[in-house]
Design a protein around this motif. Structure first.
Motif, PDB file in Angstrom:
ATOM      1  N   HIS A 172       9.143   6.254   9.497  1.00  0.00           N
ATOM      2  CA  HIS A 172       9.076   4.953  10.167  1.00  0.00           C
ATOM      3  C   HIS A 172       7.637   4.461  10.327  1.00  0.00           C
ATOM      4  N   ALA A 173       6.666   5.310  10.006  1.00  0.00           N
ATOM      5  CA  ALA A 173       5.264   4.953  10.237  1.00  0.00           C
ATOM      6  C   ALA A 173       4.658   4.281   9.006  1.00  0.00           C
ATOM      7  N   PRO A 174       3.848   3.253   9.208  1.00  0.00           N
ATOM      8  CA  PRO A 174       3.157   2.614   8.085  1.00  0.00           C
ATOM      9  C   PRO A 174       1.872   3.372   7.752  1.00  0.00           C
ATOM     10  N   GLY A 175       1.221   2.953   6.702  1.00  0.00           N
ATOM     11  CA  GLY A 175      -0.141   3.430   6.454  1.00  0.00           C
ATOM     12  C   GLY A 175      -0.265   4.597   5.500  1.00  0.00           C
ATOM     13  N   TRP A 176       0.321   5.733   5.835  1.00  0.00           N
ATOM     14  CA  TRP A 176       0.106   6.929   5.012  1.00  0.00           C
ATOM     15  C   TRP A 176       0.666   6.724   3.608  1.00  0.00           C
ATOM     16  N   THR A 177       0.022   7.378   2.655  1.00  0.00           N
ATOM     17  CA  THR A 177       0.401   7.215   1.249  1.00  0.00           C
ATOM     18  C   THR A 177       1.145   8.426   0.706  1.00  0.00           C
ATOM     19  N   HIS A 223      -3.785   7.275   4.491  1.00  0.00           N
ATOM     20  CA  HIS A 223      -4.171   8.660   4.736  1.00  0.00           C
ATOM     21  C   HIS A 223      -3.068   9.570   4.209  1.00  0.00           C
ATOM     22  N   VAL A 224      -3.301  10.871   4.291  1.00  0.00           N
ATOM     23  CA  VAL A 224      -2.366  11.866   3.772  1.00  0.00           C
ATOM     24  C   VAL A 224      -1.899  12.756   4.922  1.00  0.00           C
ATOM     25  N   LEU A 225      -0.597  12.993   4.997  1.00  0.00           N
ATOM     26  CA  LEU A 225      -0.024  13.870   6.012  1.00  0.00           C
ATOM     27  C   LEU A 225       0.200  15.256   5.415  1.00  0.00           C
ATOM     28  N   VAL A 226      -0.147  16.290   6.186  1.00  0.00           N
ATOM     29  CA  VAL A 226       0.019  17.671   5.732  1.00  0.00           C
ATOM     30  C   VAL A 226       0.545  18.476   6.911  1.00  0.00           C
ATOM     31  N   GLY A 227       1.471  19.402   6.646  1.00  0.00           N
ATOM     32  CA  GLY A 227       1.913  20.231   7.767  1.00  0.00           C
ATOM     33  C   GLY A 227       2.938  21.280   7.405  1.00  0.00           C
ATOM     34  N   ASN A 228       2.869  22.379   8.127  1.00  0.00           N
ATOM     35  CA  ASN A 228       3.909  23.401   8.155  1.00  0.00           C
ATOM     36  C   ASN A 228       4.759  23.064   9.374  1.00  0.00           C
ATOM     37  N   LEU A 229       5.888  22.377   9.154  1.00  0.00           N
ATOM     38  CA  LEU A 229       6.651  21.814  10.264  1.00  0.00           C
ATOM     39  C   LEU A 229       7.514  22.868  10.944  1.00  0.00           C
ATOM     40  N   ASP A 246      -3.679  22.554  -3.388  1.00  0.00           N
ATOM     41  CA  ASP A 246      -3.694  21.947  -4.723  1.00  0.00           C
ATOM     42  C   ASP A 246      -2.948  20.616  -4.733  1.00  0.00           C
ATOM     43  N   LEU A 247      -1.811  20.555  -4.027  1.00  0.00           N
ATOM     44  CA  LEU A 247      -1.059  19.295  -3.948  1.00  0.00           C
ATOM     45  C   LEU A 247      -1.853  18.233  -3.198  1.00  0.00           C
ATOM     46  N   VAL A 248      -2.514  18.644  -2.120  1.00  0.00           N
ATOM     47  CA  VAL A 248      -3.318  17.684  -1.340  1.00  0.00           C
ATOM     48  C   VAL A 248      -4.517  17.218  -2.151  1.00  0.00           C
ATOM     49  N   ARG A 249      -5.063  18.107  -2.962  1.00  0.00           N
ATOM     50  CA  ARG A 249      -6.234  17.758  -3.780  1.00  0.00           C
ATOM     51  C   ARG A 249      -5.929  16.597  -4.731  1.00  0.00           C
ATOM     52  N   ASP A 250      -4.670  16.455  -5.111  1.00  0.00           N
ATOM     53  CA  ASP A 250      -4.285  15.375  -6.025  1.00  0.00           C
ATOM     54  C   ASP A 250      -4.051  14.050  -5.313  1.00  0.00           C
ATOM     55  N   THR A 251      -4.310  14.002  -4.020  1.00  0.00           N
ATOM     56  CA  THR A 251      -4.170  12.766  -3.245  1.00  0.00           C
ATOM     57  C   THR A 251      -5.557  12.253  -2.863  1.00  0.00           C
ATOM     58  N   CYS A 252      -5.580  11.114  -2.210  1.00  0.00           N
ATOM     59  CA  CYS A 252      -6.845  10.516  -1.781  1.00  0.00           C
ATOM     60  C   CYS A 252      -6.773  10.127  -0.306  1.00  0.00           C
ATOM     61  N   GLY A 253      -7.918  10.132   0.345  1.00  0.00           N
ATOM     62  CA  GLY A 253      -8.009   9.612   1.694  1.00  0.00           C
ATOM     63  C   GLY A 253      -8.088  10.674   2.772  1.00  0.00           C
ATOM     64  N   PRO A 254      -8.292  10.236   4.016  1.00  0.00           N
ATOM     65  CA  PRO A 254      -8.345  11.156   5.150  1.00  0.00           C
ATOM     66  C   PRO A 254      -7.041  11.923   5.296  1.00  0.00           C
ATOM     67  N   ILE A 255      -7.120  13.059   5.983  1.00  0.00           N
ATOM     68  CA  ILE A 255      -5.962  13.939   6.135  1.00  0.00           C
ATOM     69  C   ILE A 255      -5.589  14.050   7.610  1.00  0.00           C
ATOM     70  N   LEU A 256      -4.297  13.903   7.897  1.00  0.00           N
ATOM     71  CA  LEU A 256      -3.761  14.124   9.236  1.00  0.00           C
ATOM     72  C   LEU A 256      -2.833  15.337   9.160  1.00  0.00           C
TER      73      LEU A 256
END
Length: 272
Positions: free
Chosen positions: A114-119, A94-100, A27-37
């Protein structure tokens, strides 16, 4: 009951098996836009529902056995075998998702920040880490150092029983959003973070003393006057400061430390 069978634990995986938590993440990811990593997909408990969002999904998995398995089962996802800490994060939105993995949370967060790009990032981490990063009870130094560029929010506690095998502590669901118009330029990041570090680690009891001794505000009186503008008391501590207070402190003092007593004495003698 677990949603998916769990495999070996040699890489420190605690597989997310709770359907309700998985739905909360999606649900949280659904509220974002773009490819997923996706970071560390494991057996695909998140990867499968992420694919249902109809967006490109690229997952980085350190376990070669699981990477092969996911490649065979999930033809719509791109699965890369490797250590995410060594993975070059794309520089496009893009969007980052993970169970770290709990034992690598701080290292992975630093790699991400430190990484650029992801929103946006939607991450399941150790509960205490999630609380600190979201500033519950006051911001940690790391959160304060990155606060002009990222917003950290807490989305609830995840009990240890939601994982297989169950870890020794609960998890916390958190989101990070990159600020589209940050109040400080990224090229000034190192200087700003040096200021935050000096305030958090410098000598003094309470912000009035700490700022007087470790910034160019110069005296407890001047520091107290500055603190009042931000509705802070001289006895408050650095974790009490808001993002805009840090930004104003940086704009007011830069990163210049106060002059030493020796230097002050030399200037006085020169003036005499």
């Amino acid at each position: 009951m677990p949603t998916y069978r769990h495999g070996r634990h040699e890489h420190g995986q605690n597989y997310l098996t709770d359907r309700q938590t998985i739905r909360r993440i999606i649900d949280l990811v659904r509220d974002t836009c773009g490819p997923i990593l996706e970071i560390g997909p494991g057996e695909g408990a998140l990867t499968r529902p992420l694919l249902s969002l109809g967006r490109p999904v690229h997952a980085v998995e350190i376990d070669p056995r699981l990477a092969r398995k996911l490649n065979q089962e999930l033809g719509l996802a791109t699965i890369t075998e490797g250590d995410f800490l060594k993975h070059r994060i794309p520089d496009y939105p893009h969007v980052l998702v993970g169970n770290l993995p709990f034992h690598q949370t701080t290292a992975i967060l630093r790699h991400i920040l430190h990484a650029p790009g992801w929103t946006d990032a939607v991450l399941l981490v150790q509960w205490e880490v999630a609380r600190r990063r979201a500033g519950v009870g006051g911001a940690s130094m790391m959160t304060a150092q990155w606060s002009p560029w990222f917003e950290f929010t807490l989305h609830g506690r995840v009990p240890a029983r939601a994982f297989t095998p169950a870890p020794g502590v609960d998890g916390g669901l958190m989101a990070i959003r990159r600020c589209p118009d940050p109040p400080i330029r990224m090229r000034d990041r190192r200087r700003f973070q040096a200021l935050v570090h000096r305030v958090y680690t410098g000598p003094g009891h309470g912000l009035a003393q700490i700022l007087a001794r470790n910034t160019a505000l110069g005296s407890p009186k001047d520091a107290t006057s500055w603190l009042l503008k931000h509705r802070l008391a001289g006895s408050d501590v650095p974790k009490s400061m808001s993002t805009m207070a840090w930004v104003d402190l940086f704009r007011t003092t830069g990163t210049s430390p106060p002059p030493t007593r020796t230097n002050r004495g030399q200037r006085s003698r020169r003036r005499g």
